[in-house]
Design an enzyme around this catalytic site. Structure first.
Site, mmCIF file in Angstrom:
data_model
loop_
_atom_site.group_PDB
_atom_site.id
_atom_site.type_symbol
_atom_site.label_atom_id
_atom_site.label_comp_id
_atom_site.label_asym_id
_atom_site.label_seq_id
_atom_site.Cartn_x
_atom_site.Cartn_y
_atom_site.Cartn_z
ATOM 1 C CE LYS A 1 -42.899 28.853 15.961
ATOM 2 N NZ LYS A 1 -42.270 30.093 15.490
ATOM 3 N N GLY B 1 -36.652 37.250 17.470
ATOM 4 C CA GLY B 1 -36.499 38.624 16.999
ATOM 5 C C GLY B 1 -35.205 39.310 17.367
#
Lengths: 258, 66
Positions: free
Chosen positions: A97, A158
């Site tokens: 990633k 987040g």
């Protein structure tokens, strides 16, 4: 539900999980197993040579799980390539990633460096899943550079704000010849379902599960939502009316005599 | 000679190899990667990698993250 295929590898689950922010490694492992996820991210840190107990890796190593090391903490393409080589050595996988977000306030991905790093890492034999802006032009460039997926953000990492980039993600999905994974910002199962209904190939969820009151049950909720959203997409959603005028779903033929 | 491991100074005998450092530090045999002066050194090359004075060694392992 169709299987997801990335770089020739099949996945039964379309829910990817991040491993940050869980209260304990045990809880994290239980949530991962409850989610049915077969793709789990892992970060890297400098080893504390005095602390031999701290080992999160064995909590996420399971035969059905593809580890997805991330490059969190790097600020440019050069550092990303270094981090990728460290990850490949440490975890024995060439899956990566790619995330380059130099600004800690919004953690938004650096487009120029992400594209540059993707080009280099593909040449070095990595299976690159770049975290990127929900930018349809960039996503095509990443695909041309050899990325295995694109992972546009729904909202900053987040934030649990959902698909703030919804319209652009739709364009990305329409254009893409590789899987589109919505990464970052997904804060509730309904938002995961929404991404899947749009035709996203998968979603990556971390904070919404890790900080939930009961992460294991929330992982199950996300599993169900992702499956429902995907089923709906594959079944073909009915069109949305352009007006509020009703369209009867029951026969209006009167059976009562007036 | 003095080298730095994850920014901490360490005294090593001269001509020590990376393999010897790994043994001294009791590094786990899985799940770690090592770089010397920002160059990743695969485990297979640890024995033949001779450390020099002031080398910067970085050892990483898995951490939680999304």
């Amino acid at each position: 539900m169709e299987k997801l295929v990335i770089a020739g590898k099949e996945f039964n689950s379309r829910l990817f999980l991040g491993t940050g922010k869980f209260k304990s490694n045990d809880l994290m492992e239980k949530a991962i197993l409850a989610s049915g996820s077969e793709m789990v991210t892992v970060a890297m840190k400098r080893i504390d040579l005095d602390d031999k107990e701290d080992d999160m890796l064995h909590h996420i190593v399971h035969p059905h799980i593809q580890l997805l090391p991330n490059t969190s903490g790097v600020r440019n393409a050069e550092e990303a390539v270094f981090a990728a080589q460290m990850a490949r050595e440490a975890f024995g996988t060439n899956w990566l990633k790619l995330e380059i977000h130099p600004d800690p306030r919004y953690l938004l991905p650096d487009t120029v460096e992400t594209l540059k790093a993707t080009e280099q890492l593909v040449k070095l034999g990595f299976v690159v899943l770049p975290y990127c802006q929900a930018d349809p032009v960039l996503c095509r460039q990443l695909e041309e550079a050899g990325a295995a997926t694109v992972m546009p953000l729904g909202a900053p990492i987040g934030t649990n704000k959902g698909l703030q980039t919804r319209e652009f993600i739709q364009i990305i999905i329409e254009q893409a010849g590789i899987p589109v994974v919505v990464d970052a910002g997904i804060g509730a199962p309904s938002q995961a379902a929404e991404a899947m209904e749009l035709g996203a190939s998968a979603v990556l969820v971390n904070t919404a599960i890790a900080v939930a009151g009961d992460p294991v049950r929330m992982a199950q909720a996300f599993k169900a939502a992702v499956e429902a959203g995907r089923e709906a997409y594959e079944a073909g959603l009915g069109g949305v009316s352009s007006s509020f005028q009703a369209s009867a779903s029951s026969p209006l033929t009167a059976f009562l005599n007036s | 000679m003095i080298i730095k491991v994850n920014n901490k100074e360490m005294e090593l005998s001269s001509q020590a190899s990376l393999q010897q450092l790994a043994e001294t530090l009791q590094m786990p045999d899985k799940g770690v990667a090592v770089a010397v002066n920002n160059q990743m050194i695969p485990r297979t090359k640890w024995s033949e990698t001779i450390l020099q004075e002031n080398d910067q060694v970085v050892v990483i392992k898995a951490a939680c993250g999304g």
